[in-house]
Write a protein that holds these residues in place. Structure first.
Motif, PDB file in Angstrom:
ATOM      1  N   ARG A 181     -72.647 -21.249  94.036  1.00 40.62           N
ATOM      2  CA  ARG A 181     -72.935 -21.792  92.462  1.00 40.62           C
ATOM      3  C   ARG A 181     -73.403 -23.111  92.509  1.00 40.62           C
ATOM      4  O   ARG A 181     -74.222 -23.373  91.825  1.00 40.62           O
ATOM      5  N   ARG A 182     -72.879 -24.022  93.609  1.00 40.78           N
ATOM      6  CA  ARG A 182     -73.585 -25.272  93.709  1.00 40.78           C
ATOM      7  C   ARG A 182     -75.187 -25.465  94.075  1.00 40.78           C
ATOM      8  O   ARG A 182     -75.896 -26.072  93.489  1.00 40.78           O
ATOM      9  N   ARG A 183     -75.431 -24.442  95.003  1.00 40.80           N
ATOM     10  CA  ARG A 183     -76.913 -24.315  95.385  1.00 40.80           C
ATOM     11  C   ARG A 183     -77.615 -23.925  94.212  1.00 40.80           C
ATOM     12  O   ARG A 183     -78.687 -24.163  93.978  1.00 40.80           O
ATOM     13  N   GLN A 184     -76.954 -22.685  93.504  1.00 44.43           N
ATOM     14  CA  GLN A 184     -77.845 -22.441  92.237  1.00 44.43           C
ATOM     15  C   GLN A 184     -77.960 -23.534  91.291  1.00 44.43           C
ATOM     16  O   GLN A 184     -79.110 -23.423  90.621  1.00 44.43           O
ATOM     17  N   ARG A 185     -76.944 -24.368  90.861  1.00 45.06           N
ATOM     18  CA  ARG A 185     -77.243 -25.338  90.036  1.00 45.06           C
ATOM     19  C   ARG A 185     -78.278 -26.286  90.565  1.00 45.06           C
ATOM     20  O   ARG A 185     -78.997 -26.715  89.722  1.00 45.06           O
ATOM     21  N   ALA A 186     -78.333 -26.599  91.895  1.00 43.71           N
ATOM     22  CA  ALA A 186     -79.303 -27.566  92.484  1.00 43.71           C
ATOM     23  C   ALA A 186     -80.691 -26.880  92.170  1.00 43.71           C
ATOM     24  O   ALA A 186     -81.699 -27.400  91.850  1.00 43.71           O
ATOM     25  N   GLU A 187     -80.974 -25.637  92.538  1.00 42.93           N
ATOM     26  CA  GLU A 187     -82.033 -25.074  92.159  1.00 42.93           C
ATOM     27  C   GLU A 187     -82.508 -24.878  90.699  1.00 42.93           C
ATOM     28  O   GLU A 187     -83.836 -25.019  90.505  1.00 42.93           O
ATOM     29  N   GLU A 188     -81.603 -24.867  89.941  1.00 44.58           N
ATOM     30  CA  GLU A 188     -81.774 -24.824  88.402  1.00 44.58           C
ATOM     31  C   GLU A 188     -82.468 -26.040  88.043  1.00 44.58           C
ATOM     32  O   GLU A 188     -83.415 -26.102  87.214  1.00 44.58           O
ATOM     33  N   VAL A 190     -90.670 -29.533  83.904  1.00 44.49           N
ATOM     34  CA  VAL A 190     -91.000 -29.404  82.339  1.00 44.49           C
ATOM     35  C   VAL A 190     -90.712 -31.071  82.003  1.00 44.49           C
ATOM     36  O   VAL A 190     -91.077 -31.361  80.914  1.00 44.49           O
ATOM     37  N   LYS A 191     -89.424 -31.371  82.534  1.00 42.49           N
ATOM     38  CA  LYS A 191     -89.120 -32.722  82.114  1.00 42.49           C
ATOM     39  C   LYS A 191     -90.012 -34.029  82.234  1.00 42.49           C
ATOM     40  O   LYS A 191     -90.183 -34.950  81.496  1.00 42.49           O
TER      41      LYS A 191
END
Length: 306
Positions: free
Chosen positions: A258-265, A272-273
């Motif tokens: 989940r931490r890796r997925q949050r980093a990829e997100e 976009v930002k």
């Protein structure tokens, strides 16, 4: 006449003696002991007064008038005190802060910023009303925004520290320590709000609260989904008799994923930002640098400028 006075005095002295004897023989009021008393002390230390608050000490916050709390309470919805306590729990219960003090600060902000807005708009009645109303609204809701921001930052720290803490807990348990001893090692060797939550859960378990109740209380003070999933898995393992080390190993793998997925997100959100600052700030400067020489040359050729 003197005999009656002496008899009355003797009866009064006898009654006073009986009253004092009864007061001495009655058992003194006992303090709340056992698990309930210890839980009350922990709750007062963490939840109401905040850790580190010393009554009457130098760090004790200044008391605010009670009418400010009443003013804010009348302007707040029903049950707002419980909502404030929940937000304070998410923010880590800062020292010296409780729902009553938060309400008093909201009332103080309403009065002070409303008065400042009124002073700013004194030269016009319409501006007076608008500025006073705007200042009162800002002063009333600003403490809520700051408290919410503090709670959000604290929950983000818990979410960030959870995978590493879970890895350490897994190593401790697989090395032969019990779950409580491993939790103590994590609380001792790490810092931050997650270590504080583990330390509080250990204190509750040491005074007789069951592990399930202590873990559920710890989840109630957090809004991190991964933390809730981790505690739910531990409770199910305890109730079903599954090996804790195996559950911790699976949860550690899941947390790292989940931490890796949050980093990829977050990495996917960067283009976009950066789009709007790039269009409105960087591109105009580039156009001036690149196109200005060509435009000057074209003007000279077409209109014969010097």
């Amino acid at each position: 006449m003197s005999g009656s006075i002496l008899l009355g005095g003797a009866l009064a002295a006898l009654g006073l003696g009986i009253l004092l004897l009864a007061l001495n023989l009655l058992p003194a009021p006992r303090r709340q002991g056992g698990v309930a008393g210890a839980l009350s002390a922990i709750e007062k230390h963490y939840g109401r007064g905040g850790a580190g608050a010393v009554p009457g000490g130098a760090g004790q916050p200044t008391a605010l008038p009670g009418w400010l709390r009443g003013l804010a309470l009348r302007l707040s919805p029903t049950g707002f005190t419980e909502t404030l306590q929940r937000r304070l729990d998410l923010a880590g219960n800062p020292a010296g802060w409780n729902p009553d003090r938060m309400l008093a600060v909201k009332g103080l902000g309403l009065v002070v910023l409303g008065a400042l807005g009124a002073l700013f708009g004194l030269h016009s009645p319409v501006l007076l009303v608008l500025c006073a109303g705007f200042g009162a609204v800002v002063g009333f809701f600003l403490p809520d925004v700051l408290l919410y921001n503090s709670g959000t930052k604290r929950q983000a720290k818990i979410q960030s520290a959870l995978p590493d803490a879970l890895d350490m807990l897994t190593v401790c348990v697989e090395a032969g320590l019990g779950f409580d001893a491993g939790l103590a090692q994590v609380a001792r060797n790490t810092t931050g709000p997650l270590a504080a939550e583990f330390a509080r859960a250990l204190q509750e378990m040491q005074i007789g609260v069951s592990r399930t109740e202590a873990l559920r209380a710890m989840v109630g003070r957090s809004s991190v989904p991964e933390f809730r999933a981790f505690v739910s898995a531990l409770i199910q393992a305890t109730e079903l008799g599954i090996t804790v080390a195996q559950v911790l190993r699976e949860q550690a793998v899941e947390m790292r994923l989940r931490r890796r997925q949050r980093a990829e997100e977050k990495a996917q959100k960067v283009p976009v930002k950066i789009l709007f600052p790039l269009i409105f700030c960087l591109f105009p400067a580039l156009f001036v640098v690149i196109l200005a020489p060509g435009a000057i040359t074209a003007v000279r050729v077409l209109f014969g400028g010097g």
